[in-house]
Design a protein around this motif. Sequence first.
Motif, short mmCIF file in Angstrom:
data_model
loop_
_atom_site.label_atom_id
_atom_site.label_comp_id
_atom_site.label_asym_id
_atom_site.label_seq_id
_atom_site.Cartn_x
_atom_site.Cartn_y
_atom_site.Cartn_z
N LYS A 14 0.84 -1.19 0.00
CA LYS A 14 0.00 0.00 0.00
C LYS A 14 0.88 1.25 0.00
O LYS A 14 1.93 1.27 0.62
N GLY A 15 0.44 2.29 -0.71
CA GLY A 15 1.10 3.58 -0.60
C GLY A 15 1.70 4.18 -1.86
O GLY A 15 2.29 5.25 -1.81
N LYS A 16 1.53 3.53 -2.99
CA LYS A 16 2.13 4.04 -4.23
C LYS A 16 1.49 5.35 -4.67
O LYS A 16 2.17 6.33 -4.94
N THR A 17 0.18 5.36 -4.72
CA THR A 17 -0.53 6.59 -5.09
C THR A 17 -0.30 7.66 -4.03
O THR A 17 -0.08 8.83 -4.35
N THR A 18 -0.32 7.27 -2.78
CA THR A 18 -0.10 8.22 -1.69
C THR A 18 1.28 8.86 -1.79
O THR A 18 1.44 10.08 -1.59
N ALA A 19 2.29 8.07 -2.14
CA ALA A 19 3.64 8.63 -2.32
C ALA A 19 3.66 9.62 -3.48
O ALA A 19 4.29 10.68 -3.39
N GLU A 47 -8.26 11.29 -1.86
CA GLU A 47 -7.01 11.77 -2.45
C GLU A 47 -7.26 12.84 -3.50
O GLU A 47 -6.52 13.81 -3.61
N ILE A 48 -8.32 12.68 -4.27
CA ILE A 48 -8.67 13.67 -5.31
C ILE A 48 -9.15 14.95 -4.64
O ILE A 48 -8.78 16.06 -5.05
N LYS A 49 -9.97 14.81 -3.62
CA LYS A 49 -10.44 15.99 -2.89
C LYS A 49 -9.28 16.78 -2.31
O LYS A 49 -9.27 18.01 -2.34
N ARG A 167 -11.33 2.14 4.31
CA ARG A 167 -11.91 3.20 5.14
C ARG A 167 -11.68 4.56 4.50
O ARG A 167 -10.59 4.85 4.00
N VAL A 168 -12.70 5.41 4.55
CA VAL A 168 -12.59 6.77 4.00
C VAL A 168 -11.52 7.51 4.77
O VAL A 168 -11.44 7.46 6.00
N GLY A 169 -10.65 8.18 4.04
CA GLY A 169 -9.58 8.96 4.64
C GLY A 169 -8.31 8.16 4.89
O GLY A 169 -7.26 8.74 5.14
#
Length: 172
Positions: A14-19, A47-49, A167-169
């Motif tokens: 997990k975390g590719k888009t977050t990075a 993430e888009i918001k 989960r949202v967020g």
Amino acid sequence: MEKGYVHVFTGNGKGKTTAAIGLAIRAAGAGMRVFFGQFIKQGEYSEIKALKRFEDLITIEQFGLGRFTNEKPELEDIQAARKGLDRARQVMASGQYDMVILDEANVAVKFGLIQVQELLGLIINKPEPLELVITGRYASPRIIEMADMVTEFQAKKHYYERGTKARVGIEM
């Protein structure tokens, strides 16, 4: 910047888009203009918001129908990805952006939405000062070889395996 590099964020963790989002925010904080194109995904995820709060420096476009899974893609899914690929070419050639992020482009290649040669073409034809970030699990060895920096995210443990829903967020 005089020289931009090619970053690949891949792996099953997990975390590719977050990075990639973190990198986009850092770039925006430095006054850089960022194009964030998402393949496969569609919708107003958290993430888009968050990225829309930087709309003066970060442009977001989605090239997915939000329904594609690990099955054979439908024609509409392929057409949406092709639109994203064409848009990425246009954006990269425009000179309007300092950084281009192609989120889930590796997954789009893996499932035949776009061809690896097309993604390689973006790398080969990347303008010198442009920073290019490609995310998604299943990065082709050819993409990895062409990249300047590769980070592999490895899953060790995740509560999802015990039945916890996204989960949202946190995950969405």
